[in-house]
Write a protein that holds these residues in place. Structure first.
Motif, PDB file in Angstrom:
ATOM      1  N   VAL A 318      54.952  13.969  42.120  1.00  0.00           N
ATOM      2  CA  VAL A 318      54.150  14.695  43.101  1.00  0.00           C
ATOM      3  C   VAL A 318      55.072  15.218  44.199  1.00  0.00           C
ATOM      4  CG1 VAL A 318      52.265  14.567  44.776  1.00  0.00           C
ATOM      5  CG2 VAL A 318      52.154  13.221  42.667  1.00  0.00           C
ATOM      6  N   GLY A 319      55.014  16.513  44.463  1.00  0.00           N
ATOM      7  CA  GLY A 319      55.757  17.112  45.563  1.00  0.00           C
ATOM      8  C   GLY A 319      54.786  17.537  46.650  1.00  0.00           C
ATOM      9  N   ALA A 320      55.142  17.299  47.912  1.00  0.00           N
ATOM     10  CA  ALA A 320      54.264  17.693  49.018  1.00  0.00           C
ATOM     11  C   ALA A 320      55.106  18.347  50.107  1.00  0.00           C
ATOM     12  CB  ALA A 320      53.523  16.481  49.564  1.00  0.00           C
ATOM     13  N   VAL A 321      54.561  19.417  50.697  1.00  0.00           N
ATOM     14  CA  VAL A 321      55.294  20.191  51.700  1.00  0.00           C
ATOM     15  C   VAL A 321      54.383  20.520  52.880  1.00  0.00           C
ATOM     16  CG1 VAL A 321      56.458  22.375  52.204  1.00  0.00           C
ATOM     17  CG2 VAL A 321      56.829  21.267  50.007  1.00  0.00           C
ATOM     18  N   VAL A 323      52.241  19.034  54.827  1.00  0.00           N
ATOM     19  CA  VAL A 323      50.828  18.651  54.904  1.00  0.00           C
ATOM     20  C   VAL A 323      50.685  17.328  55.652  1.00  0.00           C
ATOM     21  CG1 VAL A 323      50.100  19.902  52.846  1.00  0.00           C
ATOM     22  CG2 VAL A 323      50.951  17.564  52.609  1.00  0.00           C
ATOM     23  N   LEU A 326      46.250  13.924  54.261  1.00  0.00           N
ATOM     24  CA  LEU A 326      45.655  14.181  52.952  1.00  0.00           C
ATOM     25  C   LEU A 326      45.674  12.914  52.112  1.00  0.00           C
ATOM     26  CD1 LEU A 326      47.125  17.604  51.720  1.00  0.00           C
ATOM     27  CD2 LEU A 326      44.954  17.171  52.884  1.00  0.00           C
ATOM     28  N   ILE A 328      46.024  12.262  48.129  1.00  0.00           N
ATOM     29  CA  ILE A 328      46.369  12.929  46.876  1.00  0.00           C
ATOM     30  C   ILE A 328      46.401  11.867  45.784  1.00  0.00           C
ATOM     31  CG2 ILE A 328      48.101  14.301  45.642  1.00  0.00           C
ATOM     32  CD1 ILE A 328      49.075  15.312  48.380  1.00  0.00           C
ATOM     33  N   LEU A 335      42.889  15.221  39.031  1.00  0.00           N
ATOM     34  CA  LEU A 335      43.635  15.136  40.289  1.00  0.00           C
ATOM     35  C   LEU A 335      42.658  15.321  41.438  1.00  0.00           C
ATOM     36  CD1 LEU A 335      46.196  15.652  42.151  1.00  0.00           C
ATOM     37  CD2 LEU A 335      45.891  18.059  41.559  1.00  0.00           C
ATOM     38  N   VAL A 337      42.616  16.126  45.660  1.00  0.00           N
ATOM     39  CA  VAL A 337      43.254  16.397  46.948  1.00  0.00           C
ATOM     40  C   VAL A 337      42.130  16.467  47.974  1.00  0.00           C
ATOM     41  CG1 VAL A 337      44.679  17.968  48.296  1.00  0.00           C
ATOM     42  CG2 VAL A 337      45.109  17.708  45.846  1.00  0.00           C
TER      43      VAL A 337
ATOM     44  N   LEU B 326      45.604  25.275  51.633  1.00  0.00           N
ATOM     45  CA  LEU B 326      46.556  24.542  50.798  1.00  0.00           C
ATOM     46  C   LEU B 326      46.877  25.350  49.546  1.00  0.00           C
ATOM     47  CD1 LEU B 326      45.312  20.826  50.724  1.00  0.00           C
ATOM     48  CD2 LEU B 326      47.069  21.853  52.189  1.00  0.00           C
ATOM     49  N   ILE B 328      47.802  24.264  45.750  1.00  0.00           N
ATOM     50  CA  ILE B 328      47.813  23.108  44.844  1.00  0.00           C
ATOM     51  C   ILE B 328      48.183  23.622  43.461  1.00  0.00           C
ATOM     52  CG2 ILE B 328      46.457  21.225  43.828  1.00  0.00           C
ATOM     53  CD1 ILE B 328      44.616  21.384  46.294  1.00  0.00           C
ATOM     54  N   LEU B 336      52.358  20.068  42.856  1.00  0.00           N
ATOM     55  CA  LEU B 336      52.735  20.436  44.225  1.00  0.00           C
ATOM     56  C   LEU B 336      51.486  20.567  45.083  1.00  0.00           C
ATOM     57  CD1 LEU B 336      54.779  21.561  46.386  1.00  0.00           C
ATOM     58  CD2 LEU B 336      54.129  23.833  45.562  1.00  0.00           C
ATOM     59  N   VAL B 337      51.537  19.962  46.270  1.00  0.00           N
ATOM     60  CA  VAL B 337      50.520  20.206  47.292  1.00  0.00           C
ATOM     61  C   VAL B 337      51.275  20.639  48.543  1.00  0.00           C
ATOM     62  CG1 VAL B 337      48.646  19.238  48.660  1.00  0.00           C
ATOM     63  CG2 VAL B 337      49.012  18.430  46.312  1.00  0.00           C
TER      64      VAL B 337
END
Lengths: 483, 483
Positions: A318-321, A323, A326, A328, A335, A337, B326, B328, B336-337
């Protein structure tokens, strides 16, 4: 001599609030916490650890029984007696408690029932045991005792109890926010936890007085139910499979509404035990350590400028940028979110899925069967691939499919296979082919799991294409679930 | 008579900005838009549709060649000649344009090159064709023409060109925001698009003048490169596989820096063509229709109170609750989120993955090979499951593995299999077993794809355990990629 104590764990739930980790057939009690134990296992160990516990009774949906047995056996190192009451459908808590009280009363009407939920978290074990001891004393005097949780915030999702010492002044339904704020400030209110303690005979008397139609219907059900008994480690246990036809006629009511709010014998034990009902992803995300940015992570996660998130993934990256706040939640087939403070509303998604008949509301990719599990790895119109895990000593039914052929490749363990007229042993790296229409059976005669890859081909690959010729688990010749 | 036109598509990119859909070996040009076409396919069709185009040249990394051929063949219904220049490594645009100009000049030094990017979107086809016609006229007069995009916002990620009619006054590097705002307000600036038009001889002359070390090194490379030629539909085409040793010695420089910013022959065509370089998920999410809440959805999505999100999923269910703005993006092995306005920063995640040597920066679960694709469905320490798709007429190498045995189950099509000394045909629902150490080969002699499920077992399952005895694609006996 004090009365015997029978913890009763109510294990059910819709699976809606913690979707997609929870499903209808994998509800909240099965969710694992960061320490690797499920909520159900924690509830069981909590009950098992109480002074005087010689068996634990679990009331649950019969579809969950194999999964529950697996879960409890995993942690039941002391070989405590485990009794089960299996409900063919959910009829709310009054019916569940009535059935447990009737079963206990057959053996000892003076025994105490301690009713617990399978999906609550109680972090202060010592305070919990003290609260139970207080409750037992009141229960022995013929009181119906409820556990009231000291509130630490103006929660609008719970019922409240106004109290003075151990006396219940009144029960209050879920309040609005201003009322909840007032309640918490007054220090005269407790949250209604749904945990109870009483003598079997006491609760049967009160059910007879305030909800006789429920008690009578449950008594009638039990008289037509399949009950088996046994002894383990010098302690009795029983399995009671409630009769489906009778049980559907039991009125659906909560025990609070049916009895507690009406009885004159109610008592309350104010409890400061670190209680949480894990009613949302936000609550689950509040357990465990955070990183320096307030994130709680469970799985393989990479982040860039991420704050106060709860990220949980079974086996994907899982990549997150950029945010924050949340939740997830990543599972093999679905999935989620969600905004943390809106995570209660995930139940709306669950309802949408259920209404649409989408499988993702009901099942995970991995399905528990009495003999082990199967996991759908890939499904296409003309083929399906499953990973099948068979427990040591387990045997699937002797079966046949009309429309699909199966290729089995054993990748771990030693399988015993009936294929038509032949019986063969297959070791890892060996395979066999079962044409459509041919009787076959899979068993694990060894000491370690058999892991087998099944490639199905055919024009129809539905799970309902199964004819059971013989089954050690007493399952129907044809079912909608496989094997 | 006008000069011949050779569109040159530069197809490369790191795959970092649109991760996880883009990967190092699946960069931005391969991303599919909602209409099902990839950016590369759109660029090809745009080039193919221009008056006078008789072949399209693509300059790309040699690792992408099989994938590019698949992509272009899918849309090349007019059977246009497709020439390829294959780079063993990325040496920036000056080297790429020099190699294309040298190849074209061998045939016709007066021919026009139209340099296009494989990963730009141009929505106004008519305006694009008009701009190309203007550029051709200037190029025929010996100018080096760049296409300048009329800016619609103060973008700080692009270079700018100050202009008057078709004259370039100056090139400006990426400006800060106040400067960009000023530029846009002045209406005297255009974005530098990276698209060019010039005669082969003109650009070679200018390269010789301003970047002779680049031109010489590329000329040297081509003289040692493997070049094949052919004719399709009466049009010539060539394949040029640049020599790796020579090409690594070519200085890395952008064509803008090496030539355009120095030449006295620069011209610009102001272009209002609906251009976007799809530089981020935000930009990609701005394409296509939104629902009533501003969401763009591609895949199976359920939502509760979700606004202005871009959600894209290959084959899993995505649930979203109470979120907005977002991006997603769900792929089989990575998710990716990201906040929409921060989506440019996904390149930081990509860098982290690359630094850590994580496969998810480089490859998707599905890997393209000259003969088709393979997809890893499950990978465990002691077994691995792949779905292998072999194109009609294709043949894998004759090969052997030291450590793994393979079970093959054909689920679609007809496979020709060499297994040790035997050659057999396997139809759907038939299987074979290849023990470790045994030579084997897979081919598709039929007219439809062969789909085959492979279960590998063994103590070592790395892709590098392969000995190639014979290969129709001229691949090395041992490689780090499979088959």
């Amino acid at each position: 001599m004090t009365n015997a104590l029978f913890p009763v764990i109510l294990c059910g739930g819709a699976g809606s609030r913690l979707w997609p980790l929870s499903r209808e057939l994998h509800p909240k009690p099965f969710i694992r916490l960061p320490d690797g134990q499920s909520l159900l296992q924690k509830a069981f160990l909590r009950a098992a650890g109480l002074t005087g516990t010689r068996q634990v009774i679990t009331v649950t949906n019969r579809d969950l029984v194999f999964k529950i047995e697996d879960e409890l056996n995993e942690v039941n190192q002391d070989n405590l007696a485990i009794s089960l009451i299996l409900e063919p459908s959910a009829r709310n808590t009054a019916a569940a408690i009535a059935s447990a009280a009737l079963m206990v009363a057959r053996k000892d009407p003076q025994a105490l029932l301690l009713v617990l939920a399978a999906d609550h978290l109680i972090e202060n074990k010592v305070a919990f045991e003290e609260a139970v001891n207080q409750a037992k004393q009141l229960a022995e005097k013929g009181r119906l005792v409820t556990f009231g949780i000291k509130p630490n915030q103006p929660e609008t999702g719970y019922g409240y109890i106004e109290y003075q010492e151990n006396q219940v002044i009144r029960f209050v339904e879920k309040p609005d926010l201003p009322t909840a704020i007032e309640f918490v400030a007054s220090e005269r209110f407790l949250w209604n936890s749904g945990m109870f303690c009483f003598k079997a005979q006491t609760v049967l008397d009160e059910l007879d007085k305030y909800a006789p139609e429920i008690l009578d219907a449950v008594r009638e059900t039990i008289s037509h139910s399949k009950i088996s008994q046994g002894v383990t480690n010098n302690n009795d246990f029983f399995h009671c499979e409630l009769n489906a036809d009778d049980f559907t006629r039991v009125p659906e009511e909560s025990f609070d509404y049916a009895v507690m709010e009406r009885t004159e014998n109610a008592a309350v034990v104010p409890s400061d035990i670190g209680w949480s009902d894990i009613g949302s992803w936000q609550a689950l995300g509040a357990i465990g350590q955070t990183d320096g940015s307030g994130n709680r992570l469970d799985g393989e996660v990479i982040m860039h400028d991420v704050h106060d998130c709860y990220i949980r993934s079974d086996n994907r990256l899982v990549g997150a940028v950029g945010v924050e706040n949340l939740v997830i939640i990543d599972t093999p087939d679905a999935l989620l979110v969600a905004h943390k403070e809106r995570s209660q509303e995930v139940k709306h998604l669950f309802k949408q899925l259920k209404t649409a008949g989408h499988e993702a509301h009901r099942l995970h990719r991995t399905v528990h069967r009495p003999w082990g599990t199967y996991t759908v790895l890939e499904e296409r119109p003309d083929f399906k691939i499953k990973r099948i895990v068979v427990k040591p000593g387990a045997t699937l039914s002797l079966q046949m499919h009309h429309h699909r052929s199966e290729h089995w490749v054993v990748v771990s363990g030693m399988a015993k296979v009936v294929n038509g007229n032949k019986e063969i042993l297959l070791a890892a790296n060996e395979s066999t082919y079962i044409p459509a229409g041919q009787n076959h059976r899979l068993a694990n005669p060894g000491m370690i799991d058999v892991v087998l890859i099944e490639v199905q081909t055919g024009q129809y690959l539905g799970e309902d294409d199964i004819v059971r010729i013989e089954d050690v688990y007493g399952r129907a010749p044809i079912e909608t679930t496989n094997k």
